[in-house]
Motif scaffolding. Structure first.
Motif, PDB file in Angstrom:
ATOM      1  N   ALA A  72       0.822  -1.224   0.000  1.00  0.00           N
ATOM      2  CA  ALA A  72       0.000   0.000   0.000  1.00  0.00           C
ATOM      3  C   ALA A  72       0.846   1.258   0.000  1.00  0.00           C
ATOM      4  CB  ALA A  72      -0.948  -0.002   1.190  1.00  0.00           C
ATOM      5  N   THR A  73       2.023   1.196   0.619  1.00  0.00           N
ATOM      6  CA  THR A  73       2.914   2.355   0.618  1.00  0.00           C
ATOM      7  C   THR A  73       4.261   2.001  -0.007  1.00  0.00           C
ATOM      8  OG1 THR A  73       3.451   1.842   2.927  1.00  0.00           O
ATOM      9  CG2 THR A  73       1.847   3.600   2.532  1.00  0.00           C
ATOM     10  N   ARG A  74       4.234   1.019  -0.888  1.00  0.00           N
ATOM     11  CA  ARG A  74       5.399   0.711  -1.716  1.00  0.00           C
ATOM     12  C   ARG A  74       4.952   0.762  -3.179  1.00  0.00           C
ATOM     13  NH1 ARG A  74       9.212  -3.800   1.420  1.00  0.00           N
ATOM     14  NH2 ARG A  74       9.338  -2.679   3.414  1.00  0.00           N
ATOM     15  N   GLU A  75       4.857  -0.401  -3.832  1.00  0.00           N
ATOM     16  CA  GLU A  75       4.597  -0.380  -5.273  1.00  0.00           C
ATOM     17  C   GLU A  75       3.199   0.124  -5.633  1.00  0.00           C
ATOM     18  OE1 GLU A  75       4.040  -4.777  -3.986  1.00  0.00           O
ATOM     19  OE2 GLU A  75       5.369  -3.090  -3.482  1.00  0.00           O
ATOM     20  N   LEU A  76       2.258   0.099  -4.683  1.00  0.00           N
ATOM     21  CA  LEU A  76       0.905   0.588  -4.964  1.00  0.00           C
ATOM     22  C   LEU A  76       0.642   1.977  -4.365  1.00  0.00           C
ATOM     23  CD1 LEU A  76      -1.216  -2.670  -4.480  1.00  0.00           C
ATOM     24  CD2 LEU A  76      -0.333  -1.681  -6.602  1.00  0.00           C
ATOM     25  N   CYS A  77       1.693   2.682  -4.001  1.00  0.00           N
ATOM     26  CA  CYS A  77       1.515   4.019  -3.426  1.00  0.00           C
ATOM     27  C   CYS A  77       0.832   4.950  -4.430  1.00  0.00           C
ATOM     28  CB  CYS A  77       2.870   4.601  -3.012  1.00  0.00           C
ATOM     29  SG  CYS A  77       3.930   5.098  -4.388  1.00  0.00           S
ATOM     30  N   ALA A  78       0.194   5.970  -3.911  1.00  0.00           N
ATOM     31  CA  ALA A  78      -0.495   6.951  -4.753  1.00  0.00           C
ATOM     32  C   ALA A  78      -0.651   8.244  -3.970  1.00  0.00           C
ATOM     33  CB  ALA A  78      -1.866   6.414  -5.194  1.00  0.00           C
ATOM     34  N   PRO A  79      -0.860   9.369  -4.661  1.00  0.00           N
ATOM     35  CA  PRO A  79      -0.924  10.669  -3.975  1.00  0.00           C
ATOM     36  C   PRO A  79      -1.975  10.771  -2.881  1.00  0.00           C
ATOM     37  CG  PRO A  79      -0.638  10.995  -6.330  1.00  0.00           C
ATOM     38  CD  PRO A  79      -0.885   9.530  -6.134  1.00  0.00           C
ATOM     39  N   LEU A  80      -3.071  10.018  -2.996  1.00  0.00           N
ATOM     40  CA  LEU A  80      -4.145  10.145  -2.018  1.00  0.00           C
ATOM     41  C   LEU A  80      -4.266   8.929  -1.108  1.00  0.00           C
ATOM     42  CD1 LEU A  80      -6.851  11.945  -4.167  1.00  0.00           C
ATOM     43  CD2 LEU A  80      -5.523  12.906  -2.287  1.00  0.00           C
ATOM     44  N   ILE A  81      -3.225   8.082  -1.059  1.00  0.00           N
ATOM     45  CA  ILE A  81      -3.191   6.951  -0.131  1.00  0.00           C
ATOM     46  C   ILE A  81      -2.226   7.286   1.001  1.00  0.00           C
ATOM     47  CG2 ILE A  81      -2.575   4.531   0.198  1.00  0.00           C
ATOM     48  CD1 ILE A  81      -3.353   4.016  -2.692  1.00  0.00           C
ATOM     49  N   PHE A  82      -2.734   7.229   2.232  1.00  0.00           N
ATOM     50  CA  PHE A  82      -1.933   7.528   3.413  1.00  0.00           C
ATOM     51  C   PHE A  82      -2.153   6.442   4.454  1.00  0.00           C
ATOM     52  CE2 PHE A  82      -2.599  11.514   1.282  1.00  0.00           C
ATOM     53  CZ  PHE A  82      -1.413  12.216   1.471  1.00  0.00           C
ATOM     54  N   ARG A  83      -1.128   6.250   5.286  1.00  0.00           N
ATOM     55  CA  ARG A  83      -1.253   5.286   6.370  1.00  0.00           C
ATOM     56  C   ARG A  83      -0.893   5.974   7.693  1.00  0.00           C
ATOM     57  NH1 ARG A  83       0.013  -0.555   5.130  1.00  0.00           N
ATOM     58  NH2 ARG A  83       1.904   0.194   4.147  1.00  0.00           N
ATOM     59  N   THR A  84      -1.671   5.694   8.749  1.00  0.00           N
ATOM     60  CA  THR A  84      -1.369   6.243  10.068  1.00  0.00           C
ATOM     61  C   THR A  84      -1.004   5.138  11.050  1.00  0.00           C
ATOM     62  OG1 THR A  84      -3.712   6.213  10.693  1.00  0.00           O
ATOM     63  CG2 THR A  84      -2.834   8.275   9.770  1.00  0.00           C
ATOM     64  N   SER A  85      -0.687   3.961  10.541  1.00  0.00           N
ATOM     65  CA  SER A  85      -0.378   2.834  11.421  1.00  0.00           C
ATOM     66  C   SER A  85       1.086   2.424  11.295  1.00  0.00           C
ATOM     67  CB  SER A  85      -1.315   1.660  11.123  1.00  0.00           C
ATOM     68  OG  SER A  85      -1.308   1.348   9.734  1.00  0.00           O
ATOM     69  N   PHE A  86       1.382   1.488  10.430  1.00  0.00           N
ATOM     70  CA  PHE A  86       2.708   0.881  10.334  1.00  0.00           C
ATOM     71  C   PHE A  86       2.750   0.063   9.060  1.00  0.00           C
ATOM     72  CE2 PHE A  86      -0.290  -1.958  12.159  1.00  0.00           C
ATOM     73  CZ  PHE A  86       0.008  -3.197  11.606  1.00  0.00           C
ATOM     74  N   SER A  87       3.933  -0.234   8.578  1.00  0.00           N
ATOM     75  CA  SER A  87       4.074  -1.321   7.614  1.00  0.00           C
ATOM     76  C   SER A  87       4.527  -2.547   8.386  1.00  0.00           C
ATOM     77  CB  SER A  87       5.107  -0.969   6.536  1.00  0.00           C
ATOM     78  OG  SER A  87       6.425  -0.995   7.071  1.00  0.00           O
ATOM     79  N   ASN A  88       4.185  -3.724   7.912  1.00  0.00           N
ATOM     80  CA  ASN A  88       4.580  -4.949   8.616  1.00  0.00           C
ATOM     81  C   ASN A  88       6.082  -5.010   8.854  1.00  0.00           C
ATOM     82  OD1 ASN A  88       1.987  -6.116   8.873  1.00  0.00           O
ATOM     83  ND2 ASN A  88       2.056  -6.857   6.767  1.00  0.00           N
ATOM     84  N   TRP A  89       6.833  -4.376   7.984  1.00  0.00           N
ATOM     85  CA  TRP A  89       8.292  -4.373   8.063  1.00  0.00           C
ATOM     86  C   TRP A  89       8.798  -3.607   9.282  1.00  0.00           C
ATOM     87  CZ3 TRP A  89      11.960  -0.490   7.957  1.00  0.00           C
ATOM     88  CH2 TRP A  89      13.268  -0.826   7.580  1.00  0.00           C
ATOM     89  N   GLN A  90       8.139  -2.515   9.657  1.00  0.00           N
ATOM     90  CA  GLN A  90       8.682  -1.581  10.648  1.00  0.00           C
ATOM     91  C   GLN A  90       8.878  -2.157  12.054  1.00  0.00           C
ATOM     92  OE1 GLN A  90       5.915   1.757   9.667  1.00  0.00           O
ATOM     93  NE2 GLN A  90       7.732   3.049   9.770  1.00  0.00           N
ATOM     94  N   PRO A  91       7.828  -2.694  12.715  1.00  0.00           N
ATOM     95  CA  PRO A  91       8.053  -3.193  14.079  1.00  0.00           C
ATOM     96  C   PRO A  91       9.081  -4.314  14.123  1.00  0.00           C
ATOM     97  CG  PRO A  91       5.709  -2.947  13.639  1.00  0.00           C
ATOM     98  CD  PRO A  91       6.410  -2.798  12.327  1.00  0.00           C
ATOM     99  N   ALA A  92       9.050  -5.205  13.140  1.00  0.00           N
ATOM    100  CA  ALA A  92       9.990  -6.324  13.141  1.00  0.00           C
ATOM    101  C   ALA A  92      11.422  -5.853  12.911  1.00  0.00           C
ATOM    102  CB  ALA A  92       9.584  -7.339  12.070  1.00  0.00           C
TER     103      ALA A  92
END
Length: 398
Positions: free
Chosen positions: A139-159
């Motif tokens: 969602a915030t890598r290959e499918l990112c877009a100007p109107l897509i935002f995340r306020t949580s995390f990517s699965n990669w980050q906590p790990a």
């Protein structure tokens, strides 16, 4: 942005008719001047993840109330839709919100499989989307877009934070255990990268079919792995069973169990004493001491009659982010470039601590090291400071 047209979206549209066809189906209605802006909260309000969806929605509505029911001077109408965490119904539910309920922005969801229908809608129609939980990296890598935002995390980050923290503690070799599905693999990549950043190594990966909870064949291999720690990604009932079984096998004191924060998030009561001492990494935790968090937790308890958690924080920050965008456009949600620019440049005063957004619109945030003790995930340090997801493959275009 794609040209606006007026037809309904179908399952077949998402399955394979392409960008033009789907864009045609996701028409945004013309809204009368001065009318309330409609925001669709597409979340699980029943089933396994109902409590998560309810906390996200409650906290979102709490911030809206703090703003007097208006974002950018414009009244806001919330439309709730129960997505049941069911991917097979996701396209139908998106269609219902956009075509029947005529919402102008989307907030959702918890389940990554369901979130992909929302991502498609945002990409192919240009409707604003804020993801308040689902961690799928696409969602915030290959499918990112100007109107897509995340306020949580990517699965990669906590790990990543957990792997980095282990390396900093002197661990040289670690193993990874998870279900064999996307979230487990994405978290495993983060764990490996975090270890590597600290000079350590991921030497073994053990996978279990999702959602199986017979962990005995996996646990039987642990003593022979020659590792100093085990990292893991499990959630819900699977996390409860794995932590219990790991402790019962007698490994807890010899080969510490660690993981992405969802291993013990919302599961400590069921895990009981078996979880004591388990360290995890997440962007929020119990006892996080800052003025924003203290006031947020008090207000949430007053409103909901229960304690806030990471899901409530993510919902609250989704509302904060959308409010920043609409404040910048004076309530004009159709001013897409200005809306996107304001949200992309936002600094969110979050209960988790202030964060900004990466170029791919994923939070740049502290990942906290937590230790389970006495039924709480107590923050004991920062595993990774101001951590951004790599945003691999993101090619943002307007």
């Amino acid at each position: 942005m794609p040209e606006r047209q007026e037809r309904g979206i179908t399952r077949r549209s998402f399955a394979g008719l392409g960008v033009a066809a789907v864009a045609a189906g996701l028409a945004r209605p013309a809204i009368a001047q001065g009318a309330a802006v409609k925001i669709g909260l597409m979340l699980p309000f029943s089933g396994t993840f109902a409590a998560l969806g309810e906390n996200i929605a409650t906290a979102f509505e709490m911030h809206l109330a703090e703003k007097g029911g208006r974002f950018g001077g414009r009244a806001v109408q919330i439309v709730r839709l129960d997505d049941e965490s069911e991917p097979s119904k996701a396209v139908q539910n998106v269609n219902r919100l956009l075509s029947r309920d005529r919402v102008e922005a989307l907030v959702g969801t918890v389940h990554s499989g369901v979130a992909m229908a929302l991502v498609q809608a945002a990409r192919e129609r240009g409707v604003p989307l804020i993801i308040p939980n689902a961690g799928n990296v696409a969602a915030t890598r290959e499918l990112c877009a100007p109107l897509i935002f995340r306020t949580s995390f990517s699965n990669w980050q906590p790990a990543f934070g957990m792997g980095k923290a282990l390396a900093a503690q002197g661990v040289k070799k670690a193993a990874w255990v998870s279900w064999d599905y996307a979230a487990g693999k994405e978290a495993g990549e983060g764990f490996r990268d975090g270890l590597k950043a600290g000079g350590a190594e991921l030497t073994r990966e053990l996978w279990l079919p999702f959602p199986e909870t017979n962990f005995q064949p996996i646990l039987a291999q642990i003593p022979g792995l020659g590792v100093e720690a085990v990292g893991s990604f499990f959630a819900g009932g699977g996390a409860v069973q794995f932590v219990r079984d790991y402790a019962a096998a007698g490994f807890r004191d010899r080969i510490p169990l660690t993981g992405s924060g969802f291993l013990t998030e919302g599961t400590l009561q069921a895990q009981g004493a078996a979880a004591d001492g388990v360290r995890t990494a997440l962007h929020y935790g119990d006892g996080l001491d800052n003025p924003r968090n203290r006031s947020f937790r008090t207000a949430f308890r007053d409103k909901a009659g229960r304690d806030a958690d990471v899901y409530a924080v993510q919902g609250y920050d989704a509302a904060q982010l959308l409010a920043i965008g609409l404040d910048a456009t004076k309530g004009d949600i159709a001013a897409e470039r200005e809306l996107s620019r304001a949200m992309a440049g936002a600094r969110i005063d979050s209960p988790r601590g202030p964060f900004t957004l990466s170029p791919s619109h994923n939070p740049v945030q502290n990942i906290y090291l937590r230790e389970a003790k006495g039924g709480e995930n107590r923050v004991i340090g920062v595993a990774a400071e101001a951590l951004a997801d790599p945003g691999t493959g993101c090619r943002m275009s307007s």
